[in-house]
Design an enzyme around this catalytic site. Sequence first.
Site, PDB file in Angstrom:
ATOM      1  N   CYS A   1       0.818  -1.207   0.000  1.00  9.65           N
ATOM      2  CA  CYS A   1       0.000   0.000   0.000  1.00  9.65           C
ATOM      3  C   CYS A   1       0.850   1.254   0.000  1.00  9.65           C
ATOM      4  CB  CYS A   1      -0.945  -0.031   1.198  1.00  9.65           C
ATOM      5  SG  CYS A   1      -1.922  -1.539   1.198  1.00  9.65           S
ATOM      6  N   GLU A   2       1.562   1.463  -1.081  1.00 10.97           N
ATOM      7  CA  GLU A   2       2.387   2.646  -1.320  1.00 10.97           C
ATOM      8  C   GLU A   2       2.376   2.912  -2.814  1.00 10.97           C
ATOM      9  OE1 GLU A   2       4.138   4.533   0.823  1.00 10.97           O
ATOM     10  OE2 GLU A   2       3.959   3.285   2.620  1.00 10.97           O
TER      11      GLU A   2
END
Length: 437
Positions: A358-359
């Site tokens: 989640c980046e």
Amino acid sequence: MHSFHYQDGRLFCEETAMDELAARFGTPLYVYSRRTLLDHYRRLGAALAGLDHKICYAVKANSNLAVLNLLAREGAGFDIVSGGELFRVQRAGGEAGACTFAGVGKTAEEIGAALDAGIYCFNAESEAELEAIDAVARARGVMAPVALRVNPNVDAETHKYISTGKSENKFGIDFDRIEAAYERASKLANLELRGLQMHIGSQLTKVGPFEEAVRKVAPLAARLRDAYGIGFFSIGGGIGIIYQEALPSGRDDWWEGRPEGDGLLTLEAYAKRLVPLLKPLGMKILLEPGRMIAGNAGALVTRVLYTKKGTAKTFRIVDAGMGDLIRPALYQGHHEIVPVREPAGRGRVKADVVGPICETGDFFAQDVELPEMEDGDLLALMSAGAYGFVMASNYNSRPLPAEVLVDGDRADLVRARQSLEDLIAGERIPGEADAKA
Ligand SMILES: *Cc1c(COP(=O)(O)O)cnc(C)c1O
């Protein structure tokens, strides 16, 4: 030379098919070629055959015990940057007496452990560190072998995050202050001055900066040799590798098949330009290559989980992420991405290859042309043998990938994939009984 190649449309490492490795060990999976590691180590030694030298492999590039063991048995020394790396070298069958200890922030515990183990030399990076080493040695009643790292203020012409030889970098002691630092060190009773060290940066692709640094620092080495009797001069690592088009062209490294005179780094040019400057010193020359030995000896195999077609882009979501290989996110590192099975006759599609983390920065490539493929297909991220697994993290609570060493048609698991229990090892909830203390 590296040992990754296609055979009948399948990607092989040496004589082992990579799709079979993925089936056997799962993905994401680091795959290393023993043959390539040895070839790179030996090739550098051969280029410098006329020089009294020692190759101290930079452990931080790839510190798997199997890799260290392989190089130890070849007679390599090791350049370490922590007590943890010293522990690894010793566990791998390497000698502490063949280790140089680099790094700007050695702790008293690390210095003590290295002294007790009998390392070859500390490469000190500040005057404060010299005093700390002296104090630890005095408390033990021993002499500590030291070299000082000089910062020659030379532009390595590489990415700014891996440039180390300019005055504004944190590394080494300024060229203008280095002789005063030796003078002070010579007055510290428990230090034995043994050498001089420099390292101007990583992934250098031209020979010029190496030559400029050696030209600048060799006269200093001669003066220190005469003044303090130091015996070695370490010229560091930094030899760059080819990240682009290593496959399918078969091209590997800057030092292979390059025309001379274009300024690009070849091992021949490296030796030809540096040996005449170094040999007259009559000192032992140390080298600290990391990437050059391990980089193109490894690949990261990953599986396409999903394909997502957006209005702006197509995304190939793979099961490896920045937690497994952070070079692209950390310093725009490039890795060639190739299919593990070459699809026959299919078209090519532009896509972003992204990880599950989640980046937004969790991508391996943007807008690359890849063969049309299906979910479940395997991809290989090439040139991932150095600064790959060693930088992996558990971010997003993802277990660290497995590592495999290939030798011909044989493959050994040299690090097991982490389990979910490994993820929480050492953690506890206050007040709850520690089940397995
Ligand atoms: C990182 C490092 C190396 C190795 O650099 P490569 O570019 O991998 O060859 C060598 N010496 C020192 C002091 C380092 O910090």
